[in-house]
Design a protein around this motif. Structure first.
Motif, PDB file in Angstrom:
ATOM      1  N   VAL A 138      -8.091   4.683   0.021  1.00 25.39           N
ATOM      2  CA  VAL A 138      -9.323   3.967  -0.311  1.00 25.39           C
ATOM      3  C   VAL A 138     -10.465   4.367   0.619  1.00 25.39           C
ATOM      4  CG1 VAL A 138      -8.708   1.978   1.100  1.00 25.39           C
ATOM      5  CG2 VAL A 138     -10.271   1.698  -0.798  1.00 25.39           C
ATOM      6  N   ASP A 139     -10.163   4.759   1.859  1.00 25.67           N
ATOM      7  CA  ASP A 139     -11.230   5.114   2.789  1.00 25.67           C
ATOM      8  C   ASP A 139     -11.635   6.579   2.700  1.00 25.67           C
ATOM      9  OD1 ASP A 139     -11.562   2.614   3.877  1.00 25.67           O
ATOM     10  OD2 ASP A 139      -9.859   2.869   5.214  1.00 25.67           O
ATOM     11  N   SER A 140     -11.023   7.306   1.785  1.00 29.43           N
ATOM     12  CA  SER A 140     -11.342   8.714   1.690  1.00 29.43           C
ATOM     13  C   SER A 140     -12.732   8.915   1.095  1.00 29.43           C
ATOM     14  CB  SER A 140     -10.296   9.430   0.844  1.00 29.43           C
ATOM     15  OG  SER A 140     -10.610  10.787   0.760  1.00 29.43           O
ATOM     16  N   TYR A 141     -13.250  10.116   1.266  1.00 30.32           N
ATOM     17  CA  TYR A 141     -14.652  10.364   0.910  1.00 30.32           C
ATOM     18  C   TYR A 141     -14.837  10.695  -0.556  1.00 30.32           C
ATOM     19  CZ  TYR A 141     -12.650  14.906   1.996  1.00 30.32           C
ATOM     20  OH  TYR A 141     -11.826  15.983   2.075  1.00 30.32           O
ATOM     21  N   HIS A 142     -13.750  10.824  -1.322  1.00 27.54           N
ATOM     22  CA  HIS A 142     -13.935  11.210  -2.732  1.00 27.54           C
ATOM     23  C   HIS A 142     -13.027  10.438  -3.665  1.00 27.54           C
ATOM     24  CE1 HIS A 142     -10.365  14.116  -2.953  1.00 27.54           C
ATOM     25  NE2 HIS A 142     -10.222  13.311  -1.944  1.00 27.54           N
ATOM     26  N   VAL A 143     -12.574   9.257  -3.228  1.00 30.61           N
ATOM     27  CA  VAL A 143     -11.671   8.465  -4.057  1.00 30.61           C
ATOM     28  C   VAL A 143     -12.405   7.236  -4.575  1.00 30.61           C
ATOM     29  CG1 VAL A 143      -9.610   7.029  -4.026  1.00 30.61           C
ATOM     30  CG2 VAL A 143      -9.564   9.270  -2.982  1.00 30.61           C
ATOM     31  N   PRO A 165     -12.568   3.576  -5.592  1.00 27.65           N
ATOM     32  CA  PRO A 165     -11.710   2.449  -5.215  1.00 27.65           C
ATOM     33  C   PRO A 165     -11.300   1.593  -6.403  1.00 27.65           C
ATOM     34  CG  PRO A 165     -13.957   1.988  -4.611  1.00 27.65           C
ATOM     35  CD  PRO A 165     -13.952   3.371  -5.165  1.00 27.65           C
ATOM     36  N   TYR A 221     -21.931  16.861  -4.754  1.00 27.25           N
ATOM     37  CA  TYR A 221     -21.520  16.146  -3.541  1.00 27.25           C
ATOM     38  C   TYR A 221     -22.402  16.587  -2.377  1.00 27.25           C
ATOM     39  CZ  TYR A 221     -18.328  13.935  -0.266  1.00 27.25           C
ATOM     40  OH  TYR A 221     -17.783  13.123   0.681  1.00 27.25           O
ATOM     41  N   THR A 267     -13.605  11.161  -7.407  1.00 29.02           N
ATOM     42  CA  THR A 267     -14.942  11.142  -7.994  1.00 29.02           C
ATOM     43  C   THR A 267     -15.110  12.270  -9.002  1.00 29.02           C
ATOM     44  OG1 THR A 267     -15.632  12.372  -6.053  1.00 29.02           O
ATOM     45  CG2 THR A 267     -16.107  10.021  -6.088  1.00 29.02           C
ATOM     46  N   LYS A 268     -14.389  13.374  -8.776  1.00 30.12           N
ATOM     47  CA  LYS A 268     -14.515  14.466  -9.720  1.00 30.12           C
ATOM     48  C   LYS A 268     -13.821  14.137 -11.037  1.00 30.12           C
ATOM     49  CE  LYS A 268     -14.708  19.445  -9.705  1.00 30.12           C
ATOM     50  NZ  LYS A 268     -14.570  20.649  -8.914  1.00 30.12           N
ATOM     51  N   TRP A 304     -19.275   8.958   6.949  1.00 28.22           N
ATOM     52  CA  TRP A 304     -19.156   8.488   5.579  1.00 28.22           C
ATOM     53  C   TRP A 304     -18.843   7.011   5.571  1.00 28.22           C
ATOM     54  CZ3 TRP A 304     -15.126   6.690   2.409  1.00 28.22           C
ATOM     55  CH2 TRP A 304     -15.431   6.670   1.057  1.00 28.22           C
ATOM     56  N   LEU A 362     -15.552  22.350   1.994  1.00 26.91           N
ATOM     57  CA  LEU A 362     -15.184  21.350   2.992  1.00 26.91           C
ATOM     58  C   LEU A 362     -15.830  21.583   4.347  1.00 26.91           C
ATOM     59  CD1 LEU A 362     -11.421  21.096   2.050  1.00 26.91           C
ATOM     60  CD2 LEU A 362     -13.217  19.544   1.421  1.00 26.91           C
ATOM     61  N   GLY A 373     -15.161   3.430   0.987  1.00 24.74           N
ATOM     62  CA  GLY A 373     -15.259   2.884  -0.351  1.00 24.74           C
ATOM     63  C   GLY A 373     -14.710   1.476  -0.461  1.00 24.74           C
ATOM     64  N   ARG A 376     -18.709  24.839  -5.139  1.00 19.48           N
ATOM     65  CA  ARG A 376     -17.645  23.962  -4.648  1.00 19.48           C
ATOM     66  C   ARG A 376     -16.430  24.076  -5.561  1.00 19.48           C
ATOM     67  NH1 ARG A 376     -18.882  20.041  -0.983  1.00 19.48           N
ATOM     68  NH2 ARG A 376     -21.067  19.749  -0.455  1.00 19.48           N
ATOM     69  N   ILE A 377     -15.249  23.769  -4.990  1.00 22.38           N
ATOM     70  CA  ILE A 377     -14.045  23.889  -5.816  1.00 22.38           C
ATOM     71  C   ILE A 377     -13.277  22.581  -5.901  1.00 22.38           C
ATOM     72  CG2 ILE A 377     -12.650  24.737  -3.895  1.00 22.38           C
ATOM     73  CD1 ILE A 377     -11.220  26.522  -5.921  1.00 22.38           C
ATOM     74  N   LEU A 378     -13.246  21.792  -4.816  1.00 20.73           N
ATOM     75  CA  LEU A 378     -12.469  20.556  -4.843  1.00 20.73           C
ATOM     76  C   LEU A 378     -13.347  19.350  -5.158  1.00 20.73           C
ATOM     77  CD1 LEU A 378     -10.253  21.138  -1.718  1.00 20.73           C
ATOM     78  CD2 LEU A 378      -9.476  21.088  -4.059  1.00 20.73           C
ATOM     79  N   LEU A 379     -14.507  19.292  -4.557  1.00 16.33           N
ATOM     80  CA  LEU A 379     -15.359  18.127  -4.727  1.00 16.33           C
ATOM     81  C   LEU A 379     -16.337  18.363  -5.873  1.00 16.33           C
ATOM     82  CD1 LEU A 379     -16.091  17.455  -0.995  1.00 16.33           C
ATOM     83  CD2 LEU A 379     -14.430  16.330  -2.422  1.00 16.33           C
ATOM     84  N   ASP A 380     -17.050  17.284  -6.193  1.00 16.94           N
ATOM     85  CA  ASP A 380     -18.031  17.363  -7.259  1.00 16.94           C
ATOM     86  C   ASP A 380     -19.157  18.323  -6.872  1.00 16.94           C
ATOM     87  OD1 ASP A 380     -18.448  16.569  -9.745  1.00 16.94           O
ATOM     88  OD2 ASP A 380     -18.605  14.431  -9.300  1.00 16.94           O
ATOM     89  N   TYR A 381     -19.756  18.941  -7.877  1.00 18.99           N
ATOM     90  CA  TYR A 381     -20.789  19.941  -7.589  1.00 18.99           C
ATOM     91  C   TYR A 381     -21.994  19.328  -6.891  1.00 18.99           C
ATOM     92  CZ  TYR A 381     -18.102  22.954 -10.647  1.00 18.99           C
ATOM     93  OH  TYR A 381     -17.099  23.679 -11.205  1.00 18.99           O
ATOM     94  N   PRO A 439     -17.060  17.448   4.171  1.00 21.68           N
ATOM     95  CA  PRO A 439     -16.242  16.395   4.792  1.00 21.68           C
ATOM     96  C   PRO A 439     -15.339  16.832   5.929  1.00 21.68           C
ATOM     97  CG  PRO A 439     -15.930  16.473   2.408  1.00 21.68           C
ATOM     98  CD  PRO A 439     -16.770  17.621   2.760  1.00 21.68           C
ATOM     99  N   LEU A 440     -14.991  18.102   6.032  1.00 19.25           N
ATOM    100  CA  LEU A 440     -14.075  18.489   7.112  1.00 19.25           C
ATOM    101  C   LEU A 440     -14.798  18.798   8.417  1.00 19.25           C
ATOM    102  CD1 LEU A 440     -11.509  18.208   5.592  1.00 19.25           C
ATOM    103  CD2 LEU A 440     -10.973  20.566   6.028  1.00 19.25           C
TER     104      LEU A 440
END
Lengths: 148, 196
Positions: free
Chosen positions: B139-144, B146, A132, B106-107, A143, A112, A146, A125-130, A136-137
């Motif tokens: 929905v506005d998060s960086y890894h969700v 939609p 990515y 996304t994961k 960003w 993060l 979505g 990485r542990i939380l997000l996709d490899y 983000p923090l």
């Protein structure tokens, strides 16, 4: 046998000349002395448990602050240790060799925040996709939403 | 007796036999005695009857919605088993409907699609709760993602955060109506349902 955290922090400030103690009794150390200080904490002061490890972003000062909450199960005390690392080249030695619990916490910080821990056994990485991109923090993380 | 056979029989039958056997009654070719015993239909319809009354869900709890959608719905108070749909499968090969309960990150997207592709046809999908429908509050998060409809085709959307178990059961009923092609049931939900 140290009874409470403030006594320990005062003692650390006396013993190590590079240790700073602020008014919240937080121990502040330079990054290059991190490993030997942590090893001493564990071996000489019985701080046998890393409760929590996290990081904070300070873009104005161009630094990350990595925060360690270290506890002693035996004596029932907890202290906070902070160290700063340069924001452009954030590299710190991993404390996994001191406390095994640092494994996932350091992976999360890398995930993060983008702080790289040298000597970590599994620096992924542990939380997000490899695959990515970005961390983000960080406060300058941009960003596109979505939402359609 | 030389008589006009047809005319005589007609008048005689009109007196003896009930009227619905004759004239412009479309059921003339299917007398009621037979229609009770014999159904003429397609194999598909029979199979769909079986499918609609024995939906086996693939429990797919990703977040808090799983507590409502997969647990509370099947507990004694709401009891999905009344309808014959409770047989939760842990394996995709044996399931009919994928109930996506919770936030799709996304994961998680990779294995949602993988499990969906492992499911055997015919298969359906229910999106349960705001997160699975559209990303919800995240929905506005960086890894969700939609909405799970970005990944797989969705048949039933059950809104709510979380939906009540009654709403989940209603979603199942709508899915059953879709499987049975029960338009009459779905027309009750005018404006909420798209009938194909």
């Amino acid at each position: 046998m140290i009874e409470d955290a403030t006594t320990l922090v005062d003692e650390l400030g006396k013993k190590f000349d590079y240790v700073e103690v602020n008014e919240q009794s937080t121990v502040i150390i330079p990054a290059d002395k991190l490993l030997e200080f942590m090893q001493a904490l564990k071996d000489d002061y019985g701080m046998d448990f890393l409760t929590n490890e996290t990081a904070a972003d300070y873009p104005e000062e161009n630094k990350f602050e990595v925060v360690y909450n270290v506890s002693s199960i035996e004596n029932g005390i907890t202290i906070m240790v902070k160290t700063s690392v340069d924001r452009d080249n954030p590299e710190l030695p991993s404390v996994f060799s001191v406390w095994g619990g640092a494994n996932w916490q350091e992976r999360e910080i890398y995930d993060l925040m983008g702080v790289v821990f040298t000597g970590h056994p599994n620096p992924k990485r542990i939380l997000l996709d490899y695959d990515y991109e970005g961390h983000p923090l960080r406060k300058d993380f941009q960003w596109k939403g979505g939402r359609e | 007796m030389a008589v006009d056979n047809g005319k005589q029989i007609k008048t005689a039958q009109k007196d003896i036999w009930p009227a619905e056997y004759f004239g412009d009654n479309p059921d003339y070719k299917e007398p009621p005695e037979l229609s009770r015993l014999i159904h003429l239909t397609t194999v598909d319809k029979v199979l769909n009857l079986a499918r609609g009354y024995s939906i086996w869900p693939l429990g797919f709890g990703l977040a808090c919605c799983a507590i409502e959608g997969l647990m509370a719905t099947q507990d004694p108070r709401y009891d999905l088993s009344r309808f014959g749909w409770e047989v939760n499968r842990g394996t995709a090969r044996q399931a009919d409907v994928m109930v996506v309960c919770g936030t799709v990150t996304t994961k998680a997207a990779n294995f949602i699609v993988r499990l969906w592709e492992q499911m055997t046809e015919p298969k359906w999908c229910m999106a349960l709760g705001g997160c699975a429908i559209s990303g919800g509050p995240f929905v506005d998060s960086y890894h969700v993602v939609p909405g799970v409809n970005k990944l797989i085709p969705v048949d039933v959307y059950v809104p709510g955060c979380p939906p009540r178990p009654d709403a989940v059961i209603e979603g199942y009923l709508m899915l059953q109506a879709k499987i049975l092609d029960n338009r009459k049931f779905l027309e009750k939900y005018k404006g909420k349902v798209v009938t194909g």
